[in-house]
Motif scaffolding. Structure first.
Motif, mmCIF file in Angstrom:
data_model
loop_
_atom_site.group_PDB
_atom_site.id
_atom_site.type_symbol
_atom_site.label_atom_id
_atom_site.label_comp_id
_atom_site.label_asym_id
_atom_site.label_seq_id
_atom_site.Cartn_x
_atom_site.Cartn_y
_atom_site.Cartn_z
ATOM 1 N N TRP A 14 0.731 -1.169 0.044
ATOM 2 C CA TRP A 14 0.010 0.030 -0.046
ATOM 3 C C TRP A 14 0.949 1.205 -0.026
ATOM 4 C CZ3 TRP A 14 -4.570 1.022 -1.681
ATOM 5 C CH2 TRP A 14 -5.295 2.235 -1.214
ATOM 6 N N ALA A 15 1.931 1.367 0.646
ATOM 7 C CA ALA A 15 2.785 2.454 0.853
ATOM 8 C C ALA A 15 3.525 2.374 -0.632
ATOM 9 C CB ALA A 15 3.720 2.138 1.934
ATOM 10 N N GLU A 16 3.898 1.431 -1.208
ATOM 11 C CA GLU A 16 4.371 1.500 -2.614
ATOM 12 C C GLU A 16 3.330 2.308 -3.667
ATOM 13 O OE1 GLU A 16 5.619 -1.847 -4.914
ATOM 14 O OE2 GLU A 16 6.779 -2.334 -3.021
ATOM 15 N N LYS A 17 2.060 1.720 -3.491
ATOM 16 C CA LYS A 17 0.989 2.216 -4.284
ATOM 17 C C LYS A 17 1.024 3.671 -3.947
ATOM 18 C CE LYS A 17 -3.811 3.225 -4.359
ATOM 19 N NZ LYS A 17 -3.604 3.895 -5.607
ATOM 20 N N LEU A 18 0.895 4.110 -2.961
ATOM 21 C CA LEU A 18 0.669 5.913 -2.533
ATOM 22 C C LEU A 18 1.904 6.578 -3.140
ATOM 23 C CD1 LEU A 18 -0.485 5.610 1.109
ATOM 24 C CD2 LEU A 18 -1.726 5.817 -0.981
ATOM 25 N N ALA A 19 3.104 5.800 -3.181
ATOM 26 C CA ALA A 19 4.344 6.458 -3.414
ATOM 27 C C ALA A 19 4.370 6.867 -5.004
ATOM 28 C CB ALA A 19 5.571 5.842 -3.158
ATOM 29 N N GLN A 20 3.737 5.766 -5.796
ATOM 30 C CA GLN A 20 3.493 5.688 -7.202
ATOM 31 C C GLN A 20 2.492 7.038 -7.690
ATOM 32 O OE1 GLN A 20 2.445 1.883 -8.328
ATOM 33 N NE2 GLN A 20 4.643 1.102 -8.283
ATOM 34 N N ASP A 21 1.658 6.859 -6.720
ATOM 35 C CA ASP A 21 0.202 7.878 -7.155
ATOM 36 C C ASP A 21 0.975 9.125 -6.698
ATOM 37 O OD1 ASP A 21 -1.433 5.961 -7.484
ATOM 38 O OD2 ASP A 21 -2.323 6.237 -5.391
ATOM 39 N N ARG A 30 1.027 2.236 -12.623
ATOM 40 C CA ARG A 30 0.943 2.257 -11.217
ATOM 41 C C ARG A 30 0.150 1.098 -10.621
ATOM 42 N NH1 ARG A 30 -3.022 6.580 -10.604
ATOM 43 N NH2 ARG A 30 -2.895 7.211 -12.750
ATOM 44 N N HIS A 31 0.456 0.818 -9.864
ATOM 45 C CA HIS A 31 -0.282 -0.180 -9.036
ATOM 46 C C HIS A 31 -1.765 0.221 -8.621
ATOM 47 C CE1 HIS A 31 3.652 -2.582 -8.397
ATOM 48 N NE2 HIS A 31 3.199 -2.745 -9.674
ATOM 49 N N ARG A 32 -2.810 -0.639 -8.832
ATOM 50 C CA ARG A 32 -4.010 -0.007 -8.219
ATOM 51 C C ARG A 32 -4.576 -1.302 -7.435
ATOM 52 N NH1 ARG A 32 -7.403 -0.246 -12.810
ATOM 53 N NH2 ARG A 32 -5.874 -1.339 -13.857
ATOM 54 N N ASN A 33 -4.216 -1.208 -6.126
ATOM 55 C CA ASN A 33 -4.394 -2.260 -5.040
ATOM 56 C C ASN A 33 -5.571 -2.012 -4.367
ATOM 57 O OD1 ASN A 33 -1.105 -1.589 -4.838
ATOM 58 N ND2 ASN A 33 -1.844 -3.716 -5.349
ATOM 59 N N LEU A 34 -6.281 -2.997 -3.820
ATOM 60 C CA LEU A 34 -7.346 -3.107 -2.961
ATOM 61 C C LEU A 34 -6.773 -2.224 -1.756
ATOM 62 C CD1 LEU A 34 -10.227 -4.611 -2.978
ATOM 63 C CD2 LEU A 34 -8.736 -6.262 -1.564
ATOM 64 N N GLU A 35 -7.819 -1.559 -0.897
ATOM 65 C CA GLU A 35 -7.204 -0.986 0.356
ATOM 66 C C GLU A 35 -7.172 -1.743 1.199
ATOM 67 O OE1 GLU A 35 -8.917 2.644 1.549
ATOM 68 O OE2 GLU A 35 -8.890 3.368 -0.534
ATOM 69 N N PRO A 36 -6.159 -1.752 2.346
ATOM 70 C CA PRO A 36 -5.941 -2.374 3.393
ATOM 71 C C PRO A 36 -6.917 -2.885 4.226
ATOM 72 C CG PRO A 36 -3.942 -1.006 3.184
ATOM 73 C CD PRO A 36 -4.934 -0.515 2.310
#
Ligand SMILES: C[S@@+](CC[C@H](N)C(=O)[O-])C[C@H]1O[C@@H](n2cnc3c(N)ncnc32)[C@H](O)[C@@H]1O
Length: 197
Positions: A14-21, A30-36
């Motif tokens: 999730w931290a990786e995804k937020l950094a990409q955003d 970008r990764h579009r992941n499910l929220e934790p």
């Protein structure tokens, strides 16, 4: 329930995804992941349903895959994780291996439309692919009686066509939960998900 290592792995993704955003990468990079929170919830729900035959459409880099494989670990079941993009699935494979969850997952590199008919008796399904495909793919699922189907991004993408569709299916009980980006949780009476009652 997720264990501490699984929870940490999800937090890391999730931290990786937020950094990409934050870097403003193009959508396809970008990764579009499910929220934790959603991951936590689907793990508990699938395990609580004692689901042994699990499937996800749109595994990406593996955040939801960790959650569902953790549920499969608890039920003695298996997860089929379908993803069309090779490099994302490679990342997911590595993460699941590091967590000791590989033996719970069959990774399938394909467009779901071409492989869904291979799987029957599904007890728990996560729809998390392109949103315009939800209705079509829901209709292709070969579900066990009482199966649960969860669809992500209902509130973030206002997926009311999917919600209306699924609620018109004969015998389906369905509710939108404000967890993460909005989850539609639908319990099917059995047989095909495609017949509208
Ligand atoms: C929102 S992301 C999934 C996030 C993932 N569930 C997670 O929590 O990490 C959507 C993914 O669906 C994949 N996808 C889109 N259409 C697909 C299809 N027809 N078959 C398989 N995968 C697909 C995309 O490549 C993308 O990685």
């Amino acid at each position: 329930m997720l264990n501490e290592r699984e929870r940490e792995a999800i937090a890391g993704l999730w931290a990786e995804k937020l950094a990409q955003d934050a870097r403003g990468l193009p959508r396809d990079e970008r990764h579009r992941n499910l929220e934790p929170d959603s991951a936590e919830f689907i793990c508990a729900l699938a395990a609580g349903c004692h689901a042994r035959a699990l499937l996800e459409i749109g595994g990406s880099s593996g955040l939801s895959t960790i959650a569902l494989a953790a549920a499969a670990r608890q039920t003695g079941g298996r997860l089929v994780s379908i993803e069309v993009e090779r490099s994302r699935q490679e990342k997911a494979r590595r993460r699941l291996r590091a967590l000791g969850l590989s033996d719970r997952v069959e990774f399938v590199l394909a467009d779901a439309a071409t492989v869904l008919d291979r799987y029957e008796g599904l007890e728990f399904v996560l729809l998390d692919c392109e949103k315009e495909d939800y209705v079509r793919f829901a209709g292709m699922l070969r579900l066990a009686p009482g199966a649960v189907v969860v669809a992500d991004n209902i509130l973030s993408h206002e997926l009311w066509d999917y919600v209306r569709h699924v609620r018109r299916l004969a015998g389906v009980e369905s509710v939108t939960l404000p967890i993460g980006k909005g989850l539609e949780v639908s319990r099917f009476p059995g047989g095909s998900a495609g017949s509208i009652g």
